[in-house]
Structure formats: C-alpha cells, structure tokens
Motif scaffolding. Structure first.
Motif, PDB file in Angstrom:
ATOM      1  N   SER A 295       0.678  -1.146  -0.019  1.00 38.97           N
ATOM      2  CA  SER A 295      -0.034  -0.023   0.101  1.00 38.97           C
ATOM      3  C   SER A 295       0.931   1.270  -0.052  1.00 38.97           C
ATOM      4  O   SER A 295       0.351   2.344   0.200  1.00 38.97           O
ATOM      5  N   THR A 318      -0.163  -0.348  -5.010  1.00 40.30           N
ATOM      6  CA  THR A 318      -0.999   1.182  -5.389  1.00 40.30           C
ATOM      7  C   THR A 318      -0.208   1.608  -6.705  1.00 40.30           C
ATOM      8  O   THR A 318       1.080   1.149  -6.872  1.00 40.30           O
ATOM      9  N   ASP A 319      -0.586   2.483  -7.237  1.00 44.14           N
ATOM     10  CA  ASP A 319      -0.248   2.820  -8.333  1.00 44.14           C
ATOM     11  C   ASP A 319       0.818   3.915  -8.188  1.00 44.14           C
ATOM     12  O   ASP A 319       0.780   5.145  -8.551  1.00 44.14           O
ATOM     13  N   VAL A 320       2.119   3.481  -7.756  1.00 43.00           N
ATOM     14  CA  VAL A 320       3.354   4.521  -7.615  1.00 43.00           C
ATOM     15  C   VAL A 320       4.493   3.828  -7.921  1.00 43.00           C
ATOM     16  O   VAL A 320       4.562   2.581  -8.255  1.00 43.00           O
ATOM     17  N   GLU A 322       7.189   1.804 -10.189  1.00 45.25           N
ATOM     18  CA  GLU A 322       6.910   0.943 -11.140  1.00 45.25           C
ATOM     19  C   GLU A 322       6.075  -0.324 -10.873  1.00 45.25           C
ATOM     20  O   GLU A 322       6.057  -1.375 -11.539  1.00 45.25           O
ATOM     21  N   SER A 323       5.167  -0.063  -9.623  1.00 44.02           N
ATOM     22  CA  SER A 323       4.322  -1.045  -9.141  1.00 44.02           C
ATOM     23  C   SER A 323       3.489  -1.783 -10.239  1.00 44.02           C
ATOM     24  O   SER A 323       3.246  -2.841 -10.356  1.00 44.02           O
ATOM     25  N   ALA A 324       2.714  -0.626 -10.845  1.00 42.40           N
ATOM     26  CA  ALA A 324       1.706  -1.108 -11.696  1.00 42.40           C
ATOM     27  C   ALA A 324       2.090  -1.816 -12.990  1.00 42.40           C
ATOM     28  O   ALA A 324       1.942  -2.862 -13.693  1.00 42.40           O
ATOM     29  N   GLU A 325       3.460  -1.268 -13.556  1.00 44.90           N
ATOM     30  CA  GLU A 325       4.129  -1.947 -14.725  1.00 44.90           C
ATOM     31  C   GLU A 325       4.702  -3.261 -14.476  1.00 44.90           C
ATOM     32  O   GLU A 325       4.443  -4.216 -15.282  1.00 44.90           O
ATOM     33  N   GLU A 329      -0.968  -7.348 -16.015  1.00 46.53           N
ATOM     34  CA  GLU A 329      -2.296  -7.842 -15.850  1.00 46.53           C
ATOM     35  C   GLU A 329      -2.301  -8.972 -14.785  1.00 46.53           C
ATOM     36  O   GLU A 329      -3.588  -9.486 -14.592  1.00 46.53           O
ATOM     37  N   VAL A 333      -4.366  -3.210  -9.598  1.00 47.29           N
ATOM     38  CA  VAL A 333      -3.702  -1.675  -9.191  1.00 47.29           C
ATOM     39  C   VAL A 333      -4.916  -0.739  -8.458  1.00 47.29           C
ATOM     40  O   VAL A 333      -5.809  -0.769  -8.944  1.00 47.29           O
ATOM     41  N   THR A 334      -4.461  -0.174  -7.458  1.00 47.20           N
ATOM     42  CA  THR A 334      -5.319   0.825  -6.805  1.00 47.20           C
ATOM     43  C   THR A 334      -4.779   2.000  -6.508  1.00 47.20           C
ATOM     44  O   THR A 334      -3.406   2.320  -6.502  1.00 47.20           O
ATOM     45  N   PRO A 335      -5.629   3.174  -6.195  1.00 49.30           N
ATOM     46  CA  PRO A 335      -4.950   4.524  -6.039  1.00 49.30           C
ATOM     47  C   PRO A 335      -4.148   4.434  -4.685  1.00 49.30           C
ATOM     48  O   PRO A 335      -4.724   3.563  -3.755  1.00 49.30           O
TER      49      PRO A 335
END
Length: 400
Positions: A295, A318-320, A322-325, A329, A333-335
């Motif tokens: 988180s 969380t979308d910070v 390189e986590s989302a990349e 799939e 991913v969350t804010p």
C-alpha cells in the motif's frame, strides 16, 4: 564494444600484473531493506570464470548480510559511522581503502553512500569516471525523513554531473530525480532481479508455514511485507483490513517487516491480524500465503512484489513507481492512500476462485522469469561495470 573484448582489454597484463575487474560496493548499511537485498544478490552471484572481484563496504555495521557476504568469500569492510563525530574518521578510512584497492568501479548504493563515496573518491585521487551512483527510490516525501537526508539529496543533485553515470532501478526513479535537479552524464536502467530457485512455491513449506501460523485450510491470507516507514503507508492497509474483517470472515491479515510487531492495530481487526516483525525467512513464509499487498505512497521498483510474483502469488499494489508496470495484468492496481479502493481490490481478489488466483500467480512467476531473473539482471550489472571500467582506461591501454 562486445563484452568479451572489453573484458580482454581490462584484463590485459601490464608490468605490474594483470588488471582484474574490481568492483567496490559502498552502501549506507546492511539492514533488511530492498537495496541491501539486491546488493547481496549481485555481489554473491556466480558470474563464472571471468567473475569480477567484488568488495562490499558498509558505512555502518554488517547488519544482517555480513555473514552471507563472508560465507560467499566477499571481502567486507564496516566503517561504523554512527554519528557526526565518526564521520571524518570513517571518510578518511574509506579513502584509504579505495586508495589501496584501486577499484575498476566504485558503485554507491543509497543517498548517504553516494555522497560519502564521492567525497572519498576525490580524497583518494580516484577518477570520477569510475563512480556510479545506484539510486533505489522514486518519489520520496522527504519531509518524513531526517534533515541530514534532505541536505544530502539537495547536495547530490548539484553533484550529479560528476559521476560516470547514475543508475536507477525504475523509470519512475529517473523521473523523480530529474525533478529533484539531478543532471547526470548518463542514466542507466538496472532493475531488480530475482533468483527463481529461492523465490518459488513449495507445497511442503506451505503446509508447514500455515501450521505454524495456526491457519485453517479455509482461511485466505492477505499479507503486507514491508518495514514500518512513512512511505510504506501501513495505515492504509490496516484501515482496509478493518473494513474487511466485518464482511469477510475467512480473511486473515499478516504483517511482516521490521517494526510491524509494534504497530497499533485497529481494535476491531486486532484478532485477525498477525504481526511477525522482521523475519529472515520471507522466501519460506511467502509459500504459506495467498495474496500479497503493498500500500505504499511511493516506490521505485518494489523488491517484495517481485519476490511474491516469483513465488507465484497474485499481488495488489498502489499506482506508484514501477508497481503497476511490474504486476501488469497479473495483479490489481489501486490509487495510493485510498483504503476504500484497497479494501475493494482485496475483496475482489479474495472472491475469485482458487483456479483464477492460481492462474494469476503462475502468470506472475512467468513474468518475473522472462524479464527480471537474477541471471539477466546480474549480467546487466556486469556489462555496466565493464563499460565504465573500459571507458576509464581507454586512453591508458594500447589498442588491440
């Protein structure tokens, strides 16, 4: 120039004997953080017959990795820099070590090591063309950190044009440090790497871990693995857990990381949260878990998510940074700083069938194997060192 040609030129015999690729790693300390783990993987990796000589220097003590380095035959120096009074003696000792070793490359890890290493290199008469800073974070809110850290980063931004290059483990880290004023000669991308023989699923360990934690077969574990630090934002994870325990009776939350055993837990959720504190068997504990959450308010390239993915676990991040990349799939991913969104993501993944979560985990492991195996990343480090060393000696060695 091809890698083998660079190695041949670097190792060309001279009157004083063969020149061996010697890499000195200077790091702030050797506690249980992500940078320390990555350094341990790189320094102890089996590079083969042309392996570089690697030396590790800690500004502080040997932490939890000293034994591993010594067991692997890695030369280790600890400067025991604990406060302002020990700064100058440690700096002069470091300069003396560099002067004695005459390394092909000095790679510094973390801000304080970047600064102290640069000063020591100058004192030792070492060319800055042999120095690489290894930046390991992205958008840090420096107001949460000591004045010395804020002062160091401001000074480093001004000095960033002097080393041969600045390495980053995430593109987010490069963007963040450019905003901070870093203007290096060259950026180098060196992402984290993972040993898939260490980070892997194992059914026997799964049963043993769940037995130790007294988890029934129908319990679904949701874990966050991170030291207590403002940027990790345990508060958002705990707030999400508080919401979920009222609606999902089969969820058990697990906290692993230095300081987690002392966290104040939400009253309603306290009985459903296991806080294990700092552990040195995380690779084994992961095998008994089901979902891993991070988180964080800020990240570079999160080691723990790569480790969980290599262990075939689905992740929520969380979308910070390189986590989302990284999860792509395979995860959700969350804010950042949004407990409601995090709770919803956990509930959604927990409601998926076992086969769907298992498929997510298998795809996650395949993604790490294809892009971030330790073999691939260790070779990137080696090529980087050879390139820096070759550039530094290009005018000193005759052409082949």
């Amino acid at each position: 120039m091809p890698e083998n040609a660079m190695a041949a030129r670097l190792n060309k015999p001279k009157e004083s004997g063969p020149r061996v690729l010697t890499v000195v790693h200077l790091i702030t300390g050797l506690s249980g953080g992500g940078a320390e783990r990555m350094l341990a993987r790189i320094a102890t990796y089996a590079y083969g017959p042309d392996a570089p000589r690697q030396i590790v220097i800690s500004l502080m003590d040997e932490g939890i990795y000293g034994l591993a380095f010594r067991s692997a035959g890695i030369e280790l120096h600890c400067l025991n820099m604990r406060n302002g009074l020990s700064f100058f003696p440690a700096l002069l000792r470091l300069a003396a070590i560099l002067r004695s070793l005459k390394p092909s490359v000095l790679m510094t890890w973390l801000y304080h090591a970047d600064l102290v290493g640069t000063l020591a290199a100058v004192i030792a008469g070492m060319s800055m063309r042999r120095v690489i800073w290894n930046v390991r974070c992205a958008d840090m809110n420096l107001t949460h950190y000591a004045f010395t850290t804020r002062m160091a980063t401001a000074l480093l931004a001004r000095l960033s044009r002097f080393p041969a290059s600045v390495a980053v483990n995430s593109k987010a880290g490069q963007r963040a440090h450019t905003k901070m004023g870093y203007r290096p000669k060259k950026w180098i991308y060196l992402p984290n790497g993972f040993d898939l023989d260490v980070w892997r699923p194992d059914e026997g360990d799964r049963e043993a871990v769940r037995s130790e934690l007294k988890l029934a077969d129908d319990i679904l574990t949701v874990a966050m693995i991170a030291r207590v630090d403002p940027q990790k934002d345990h508060g958002t994870f705990l707030a999400a857990a508080r919401q979920l325990v009222l609606r999902h009776h089969n969820l058990q939350f697990v906290l692993i990381g230095k300081g987690t055993e002392a966290l104040e837990l939400p009253e309603l959720a306290a009985g459903r949260i296991i806080a294990l504190g700092e552990r040195h068997d995380v690779h084994r504990l992961l095998r008994g878990l089901d979902i891993v959450v991070l988180s964080s308010m800020t990240e570079g390239f999160p080691n723990v998510i790569g480790e969980a993915m290599a262990s075939a676990l689905p992740c929520i991040v969380t979308d910070v940074g390189e986590s989302a990349e990284l999860v792509a799939e395979t995860g959700i991913v969350t804010p950042a700083k949004d407990p409601d969104a995090l709770a919803e993501a956990i509930a959604n993944m927990a409601s998926e069938s076992f086969s769907v979560r298992e498929s997510r985990g298998a795809q996650a492991r395949e993604r790490i194997q294809a892009n971030f195996s330790i073999d691939r990343i260790a070779n990137l480090y080696r090529v980087t060192w050879l390139s820096i060393a070759e550039s530094a000696v290009r005018l000193q060695l005759p052409e082949q």
